[in-house]
Design a protein around this motif. Structure first.
Motif, PDB file in Angstrom:
ATOM      1  N   THR A  10       0.818  -1.222   0.000  1.00  0.00           N
ATOM      2  CA  THR A  10       0.000   0.000   0.000  1.00  0.00           C
ATOM      3  C   THR A  10       0.853   1.274   0.000  1.00  0.00           C
ATOM      4  N   LEU A  11       2.158   1.118   0.202  1.00  0.00           N
ATOM      5  CA  LEU A  11       3.042   2.285   0.266  1.00  0.00           C
ATOM      6  C   LEU A  11       3.571   2.646  -1.111  1.00  0.00           C
ATOM      7  N   SER A  12       3.558   3.909  -1.435  1.00  0.00           N
ATOM      8  CA  SER A  12       4.186   4.374  -2.669  1.00  0.00           C
ATOM      9  C   SER A  12       5.696   4.362  -2.487  1.00  0.00           C
ATOM     10  N   GLY A  13       6.435   4.404  -3.608  1.00  0.00           N
ATOM     11  CA  GLY A  13       7.884   4.371  -3.540  1.00  0.00           C
ATOM     12  C   GLY A  13       8.483   5.469  -2.686  1.00  0.00           C
ATOM     13  N   PRO A  14       8.143   6.723  -2.904  1.00  0.00           N
ATOM     14  CA  PRO A  14       8.724   7.807  -2.098  1.00  0.00           C
ATOM     15  C   PRO A  14       8.411   7.672  -0.611  1.00  0.00           C
ATOM     16  N   VAL A  15       7.160   7.297  -0.298  1.00  0.00           N
ATOM     17  CA  VAL A  15       6.794   7.164   1.119  1.00  0.00           C
ATOM     18  C   VAL A  15       7.561   6.004   1.759  1.00  0.00           C
ATOM     19  N   ARG A  16       7.674   4.917   1.050  1.00  0.00           N
ATOM     20  CA  ARG A  16       8.400   3.764   1.590  1.00  0.00           C
ATOM     21  C   ARG A  16       9.853   4.124   1.866  1.00  0.00           C
ATOM     22  N   ARG A  17      10.508   4.788   0.914  1.00  0.00           N
ATOM     23  CA  ARG A  17      11.905   5.163   1.120  1.00  0.00           C
ATOM     24  C   ARG A  17      12.061   6.133   2.290  1.00  0.00           C
ATOM     25  N   ARG A  18      11.121   7.067   2.430  1.00  0.00           N
ATOM     26  CA  ARG A  18      11.191   8.018   3.557  1.00  0.00           C
ATOM     27  C   ARG A  18      11.070   7.287   4.890  1.00  0.00           C
ATOM     28  N   LEU A  19      10.150   6.335   4.959  1.00  0.00           N
ATOM     29  CA  LEU A  19       9.973   5.588   6.212  1.00  0.00           C
ATOM     30  C   LEU A  19      11.188   4.712   6.507  1.00  0.00           C
ATOM     31  N   HIS A  20      11.785   4.147   5.491  1.00  0.00           N
ATOM     32  CA  HIS A  20      13.001   3.363   5.713  1.00  0.00           C
ATOM     33  C   HIS A  20      14.111   4.234   6.292  1.00  0.00           C
ATOM     34  N   ARG A  21      14.240   5.446   5.789  1.00  0.00           N
ATOM     35  CA  ARG A  21      15.278   6.338   6.334  1.00  0.00           C
ATOM     36  C   ARG A  21      14.983   6.698   7.782  1.00  0.00           C
ATOM     37  N   ALA A  22      13.717   6.905   8.094  1.00  0.00           N
ATOM     38  CA  ALA A  22      13.344   7.198   9.480  1.00  0.00           C
ATOM     39  C   ALA A  22      13.617   5.996  10.386  1.00  0.00           C
ATOM     40  N   LEU A  23      13.329   4.818   9.904  1.00  0.00           N
ATOM     41  CA  LEU A  23      13.604   3.610  10.685  1.00  0.00           C
ATOM     42  C   LEU A  23      15.103   3.423  10.880  1.00  0.00           C
ATOM     43  N   ALA A  24      15.904   3.745   9.867  1.00  0.00           N
ATOM     44  CA  ALA A  24      17.359   3.638   9.995  1.00  0.00           C
ATOM     45  C   ALA A  24      17.863   4.528  11.119  1.00  0.00           C
ATOM     46  N   ALA A  25      17.354   5.738  11.178  1.00  0.00           N
ATOM     47  CA  ALA A  25      17.768   6.645  12.247  1.00  0.00           C
ATOM     48  C   ALA A  25      17.342   6.122  13.615  1.00  0.00           C
ATOM     49  N   ALA A  26      16.173   5.452  13.664  1.00  0.00           N
ATOM     50  CA  ALA A  26      15.647   4.982  14.948  1.00  0.00           C
ATOM     51  C   ALA A  26      16.410   3.778  15.485  1.00  0.00           C
ATOM     52  N   VAL A  27      16.939   2.935  14.600  1.00  0.00           N
ATOM     53  CA  VAL A  27      17.591   1.700  15.070  1.00  0.00           C
ATOM     54  C   VAL A  27      19.108   1.782  15.024  1.00  0.00           C
ATOM     55  N   ALA A  28      19.668   2.898  14.545  1.00  0.00           N
ATOM     56  CA  ALA A  28      21.111   2.970  14.279  1.00  0.00           C
ATOM     57  C   ALA A  28      21.951   2.694  15.507  1.00  0.00           C
ATOM     58  N   VAL A  29      21.522   3.164  16.661  1.00  0.00           N
ATOM     59  CA  VAL A  29      22.336   3.010  17.869  1.00  0.00           C
ATOM     60  C   VAL A  29      22.399   1.552  18.306  1.00  0.00           C
ATOM     61  N   GLU A  30      21.242   0.856  18.259  1.00  0.00           N
ATOM     62  CA  GLU A  30      21.174  -0.513  18.781  1.00  0.00           C
ATOM     63  C   GLU A  30      21.528  -1.577  17.746  1.00  0.00           C
ATOM     64  N   ASP A  31      21.286  -1.319  16.465  1.00  0.00           N
ATOM     65  CA  ASP A  31      21.509  -2.353  15.449  1.00  0.00           C
ATOM     66  C   ASP A  31      21.953  -1.689  14.150  1.00  0.00           C
ATOM     67  N   MET A  32      23.276  -1.548  14.002  1.00  0.00           N
ATOM     68  CA  MET A  32      23.760  -0.826  12.820  1.00  0.00           C
ATOM     69  C   MET A  32      23.563  -1.629  11.540  1.00  0.00           C
ATOM     70  N   ASP A  33      23.460  -2.972  11.650  1.00  0.00           N
ATOM     71  CA  ASP A  33      23.232  -3.772  10.445  1.00  0.00           C
ATOM     72  C   ASP A  33      21.796  -3.608   9.950  1.00  0.00           C
ATOM     73  N   GLU A  34      20.832  -3.581  10.869  1.00  0.00           N
ATOM     74  CA  GLU A  34      19.449  -3.313  10.472  1.00  0.00           C
ATOM     75  C   GLU A  34      19.322  -1.892   9.936  1.00  0.00           C
ATOM     76  N   ALA A  35      20.068  -0.962  10.532  1.00  0.00           N
ATOM     77  CA  ALA A  35      20.072   0.413  10.023  1.00  0.00           C
ATOM     78  C   ALA A  35      20.601   0.445   8.597  1.00  0.00           C
ATOM     79  N   ALA A  36      21.654  -0.325   8.327  1.00  0.00           N
ATOM     80  CA  ALA A  36      22.200  -0.368   6.965  1.00  0.00           C
ATOM     81  C   ALA A  36      21.159  -0.895   5.986  1.00  0.00           C
ATOM     82  N   ARG A  37      20.393  -1.909   6.401  1.00  0.00           N
ATOM     83  CA  ARG A  37      19.349  -2.434   5.512  1.00  0.00           C
ATOM     84  C   ARG A  37      18.307  -1.354   5.213  1.00  0.00           C
ATOM     85  N   HIS A  38      17.904  -0.634   6.227  1.00  0.00           N
ATOM     86  CA  HIS A  38      16.917   0.433   6.003  1.00  0.00           C
ATOM     87  C   HIS A  38      17.500   1.549   5.130  1.00  0.00           C
ATOM     88  N   LEU A  39      18.769   1.895   5.356  1.00  0.00           N
ATOM     89  CA  LEU A  39      19.391   2.938   4.534  1.00  0.00           C
ATOM     90  C   LEU A  39      19.442   2.517   3.065  1.00  0.00           C
TER      91      LEU A  39
END
Length: 918
Positions: A334-363
């Motif tokens: 249901t997510l458009s491309g731009p919205v999905r990419r924006r949310l992935h970047r937000a998730l990367a920022a949220a998990v970066a401290v605890e899980d840098m590998d998951e952050a890399a996937r989101h980035l």
């Protein structure tokens, strides 16, 4: 369609139907698409094939108000044969209810019920003592009149052998006919609540319906989305095939499923939908993570999603999960491309401290364009995932790193391509890896040709080609001792193990050990020492065990990136060859667990291959069959480079169980394929199976045909370990029984010499048995008894049941020939018991034939020995040839023929052949 994953349920149904209880009931329940109808049809097929009278109908989801529509379907056409066997009024009432003839008199439900029940009784009377089966599929959609009537019939037919079979959705399983059966029959109702299929069954279902090699990653995705539901799995596979192919990156959802699930999501509040869209993008979403992305107001939305059965949680575990994997996929869609990419970047920022590998996937998922810094970050995460035993996640990151690299032809891009190949190899994505390697070989920079050649050699199926690629890589790797040691180790394995060129391989291995010591890397040294010790063991060197124990002491198994290549694996194989099965099993299990922790399916597959043979030798053939099926399935699903191992262990179990045609076909194909690939070790193993199979059905000439070509191979290749292959004692027995006694003596001499030099238990057992067969061929049964007696005791002590059963068979035969009739009877009875417990039907049949020869024959009935002589005479064999095959003298053959002529009233071989043919 073939039934997958329901063997135990089908067996329970067959057992119930075969029982002498009357009546019995079977209720199959489960969610839509779980496979109720397929199991129901399999039961119907079994009942019909058993000659029982089967009445069946399927509930129809409709608004039809036609009464007794399912009753008419159930009784048609059997009822036409019994109208004359029930009272005329009831016959007319029943014809009316079934819409066959109008009835002018008065009728009611009770009269119709009595008429139907009497019709059932009359139909049951035509089954001549066999069961009447009344079966209803999709019972929840039966018309109400039929349901009510059948409910009464269950109670009224409690005195006849009727089997009621009902399939119904889970929510209605305790109502309707299921409830009536429980009340009327009680303990004699078999209730089968179908759960989701396991992974192997889902894969088998897909590959049966849509033949061809599927990407293992795509299959795993379908398995996850289907959640064990076979209908959903097939729909996902069908849609994926329609719009993509078997190697698509992800499965495609069919419109019908997508539409219904999207309609369910559309009923959620917008705020709830926004929160679950974020949750769908993360692998382990929590309330805390969702608050970090969307703010503190998310708790109400999460509670709404939980109440709507879209999300679920299991406190105190904070992770939120979708109630079905398909809901997550549809939410993501249901997510458009731009919205999905924006949310992935937000998730990367949220998990970066605890899980840098998951952050890399989101980035990586949130990237708008190639970026070298981001590509380096993602590539480093892929390397960490690979080293931590998560190859599937590593593949995704490695692919993203290549795509994110701005300079597609620069050194960074090529290093990342090689990393992608490493990740694909670790994830057993063989076809994808081959395709990429073949594409890149044309454009790879000269400085990296050796690296690419090494990976191509690793995944190459043809033994000679793989050796050539690895040798090329070794010359081009430069001054990197650790890398050269790894490639040299793999080259030594290919040359020594697959191609069986041991002298050459040992030279390569010794050089690899020197390079590994120079590299000062304990893990690399451990791998190279393991290969050096293994090649020494295969060559029959007495110090091989010490070399492998020294290798085990170098470093810890847990540090090995590919546990199968550990010295523990090689030490376990040496134990197995010697007949020391408990330590072999323990070591292989340790390596298997290490492979599972590493996430290396290839390593696990190798361990399961050897465990299949360990359990076969131990007589635990059910476990061996499970391991063998897993190995065969791995090869089929992944496109693994060598399929000979799977053919070997599957045919080994089949041959042991007496499944002659299956074993002959699988092992024969194994020989053909492996010899064409230069995979000599598995070709030899498949020939060993075929030789032993032919011996088990009393055809030593056929056994020689399969085993004879191995003699020059082993003389030339320097294989000195007697237990590495099963062929030597079987070849000695086959030679002896076809009259090639000089060759049998020479092979026996070598086997006994190896057994003494290596203090080898298995070789000692089998050489004693083979020597006894040779003595029997030379007509010295007393010497045969002496030769094999020790083998019986040793096989019993070592808990090697097939070796024990075969040794007892030879001992009993020798005792019978030596006129030790009482001892022979006792020995052969034990042989039969051992082989029957094992499930070795062909070997047990040979033991029974020997036991029958101890019985006195009547004047007009041929003994088993006389029958065997007749069979061989009609095949055109001479008395001398018959004597060699049957391990008896020519005079005994002549005496048997004299008795045969007298009993059958013939005077010559010609008359005997004519009499037999008629």
């Amino acid at each position: 369609m073939r039934l997958h994953g329901r063997d135990s349920e089908l067996a329970a149904c067959r057992l119930a139907l075969r029982s002498d209880r009357a009546p019995v009931g079977i209720v199959i329940s489960g969610e839509p698409g779980i496979g109720k109808t397929l199991l129901y049809r399999a039961i119907m097929h079994f009942a019909t094939a058993s000659g029982w009278q089967v009445l069946s109908t399927t509930g129809l989801k409709s608004e039809s108000t036609v009464p007794f529509i399912n009753l008419a379907d159930l009784l048609d056409p059997a009822v036409y044969e019994v109208f004359e066997k029930i009272p005329p009024v009831q016959a007319d009432v029943l014809r009316n209810a079934l819409h066959l003839k109008a009835f002018s008199g008065q009728s009611d439900t009770a009269l119709v019920a009595r008429a139907a029940v009497n019709a059932f009784r009359a139909i049951a009377g035509t089954t001549e003592g066999k069961r009447l089966v009344v079966a209803i599929d999709d019972e929840q959609w039966l018309d109400e009149d039929t349901r009510r009537l059948l409910g009464m019939a269950v109670a009224w037919l409690s005195d006849i052998p009727v089997a009621w079979i009902v399939s119904v959705r889970s929510e209605q399983a305790e109502d309707g006919l299921g409830q009536v059966l429980a009340h009327a029959i009680g303990a004699d109702v078999v209730r089968l609540g179908l759960a989701g299929l396991d992974e192997a069954s889902i894969v088998g279902l897909i590959t049966d319906r849509f033949a061809g090699r599927w990407s293992s990653r795509l299959l795993r995705h379908i398995i996850k989305l289907s959640n064990g539901n076979p209908y959903v799995a097939l729909e996902l596979a069908r849609e994926t095939m329609a719009v993509a192919d078997r190697d698509a990156a992800i499965a495609r959802l069919p419109h019908s499923l997508t539409g219904s699930l999207r309609a369910r999501l559309n009923r959620l509040a917008p705020a709830t939908m926004a929160v679950i869209q974020i949750a769908a993008l993360d692998t382990r979403p929590t309330r805390q993570l969702l608050r970090a992305v969307a703010g503190e107001q998310v708790d109400d939305a999460v509670d709404d999603a939980l109440a709507s059965d879209v999300l679920e949680s299991s406190p105190p575990n904070p992770v939120l999960r979708f109630t079905h994997p398909l809901l997550r996929e549809v939410t993501r869609a249901t997510l458009s491309g731009p919205v999905r990419r924006r949310l992935h970047r937000a998730l990367a920022a949220a998990v970066a401290v605890e899980d840098m590998d998951e952050a890399a996937r989101h980035l990586a998922a949130g990237a708008e364009e190639p970026d070298e810094t981001l590509a380096a970050t993602v590539s480093a995460a892929a390397e960490r995932m690979l080293s931590q035993g998560a190859p599937s996640r590593a593949v995704i990151l490695a692919e993203a790193a290549v795509a994110l690299t701005p300079d597609a032809n620069g050194p960074s891009a090529w290093r990342r391509r090689l990393l992608e190949l490493d990740c694909l190899i670790a994830a057993s994505e063989w076809d994808r890896c081959r395709a990429l390697a073949e594409r890149w070989v044309v454009t790879v920079p000269d400085r990296l040709r050796g690296e690419l050649a090494a990976r191509r050699g690793w995944i190459e199926a043809d033994g000679e080609t793989a050796a050539r690629l690895l040798a090329t890589a070794l010359t081009e790797l430069g001054n990197d001792p650790a890398r050269a040691a790894r490639v040299g180790t793999e080259l030594a394995q290919r040359v020594g193990v697959l191609l069986l060129r041991l002298t050459e391989a040992r030279t390569i291995a010794r050089k690899a050990v020197r390079q590994a010591r120079h590299a000062e890397d304990p893990v690399v040294l451990r791998e190279t020492l393991a290969v050096e010790g293994f090649l020494a063991a295969l060559s029959g060197r007495s110090g091989a065990g010490r070399l492998l124990r020294d290798a085990i002491a170098v470093a810890d198994l847990e540090n090995m990136p590919f546990p199968y290549h550990s010295p523990e694996t090689r030490m376990a194989m040496l134990h197995m060859w010697r007949g020391e099965l408990n330590p072999a099993r323990e070591l292989h299990h340790a390596v298997l667990k290490a492979g599972e922790r590493r996430g290396s399916e290839e390593s696990c597959n190798g361990s399961r291959l050897h465990l299949a043979e360990v359990e076969w030798r131990a007589g635990r053939w059910a476990e061996a069959a499970q391991y063998a099926a897993s190995v065969e399935r791995y090869g089929r699903e992944t496109g693994y480079r060598q399929t000979g191992g799977g053919a070997y262990v599957v045919s080994l179990v089949a041959a042991g169980r007496g499944e002659v045609e299956k074993a002959r076909h699988i092992a024969g194909e194994g020989v053909r394929i492996t010899e064409s690939q230069g995979d000599l070790i598995h070709a030899v193993q498949c020939r060993c199976v075929l030789g032993q199979l032919e011996l088990s059905i009393d055809d030593p000439a056929a056994a020689v045909t399969w085993l004879d070509p191995l003699v020059p191979l082993f003389k030339e290749r320097g294989i000195g370990e007697p237990g590495a292959f099963l062929y030597i004692p079987d070849l000695i027995e086959s030679y002896a029984r076809v009259g090639r006694t000089d060759e049998a003596k020479e092979c026996l001499r070598r086997l006994k010499k190896a057994a003494d030099r290596l203090h080898h238990p298995w070789a000692g057992i089998t050489s004693g048995r083979a020597e006894a067969v040779l003595h029997l061929a030379l007509r010295d049964p007393v010497a045969a008894v002496q030769a094999v007696t020790g083998s019986v005791a040793e096989a019993r002590e070592r808990k090697l049941p097939l070796e024990l059963g075969r040794s007892l068979l030879v001992l009993g035969t020798a005792q019978r020939r030596a006129r030790q009739r009482r001892d022979a009877a006792h020995t052969l009875d034990e042989a039969i018991a051992v082989l029957d417990r094992l499930g070795a039907s062909c070997w047990a049949a040979l033991a029974r034939a020997q036991r029958a020869r101890l019985a006195h024959s009547s004047e007009d009935v041929l003994t088993p020995a006389e029958q065997r002589v007749v069979e061989l005479v009609t095949q055109g064999l001479t008395n001398t040839e018959i004597a060699a095959i049957m391990l008896i003298s020519v005079k005994t053959v002549e005496a048997n023929l004299t008795r045969v002529y007298r009993k059958l009233g013939v005077r010559s071989r010609v008359e005997l052949a004519k009499r037999t043919a008629s």
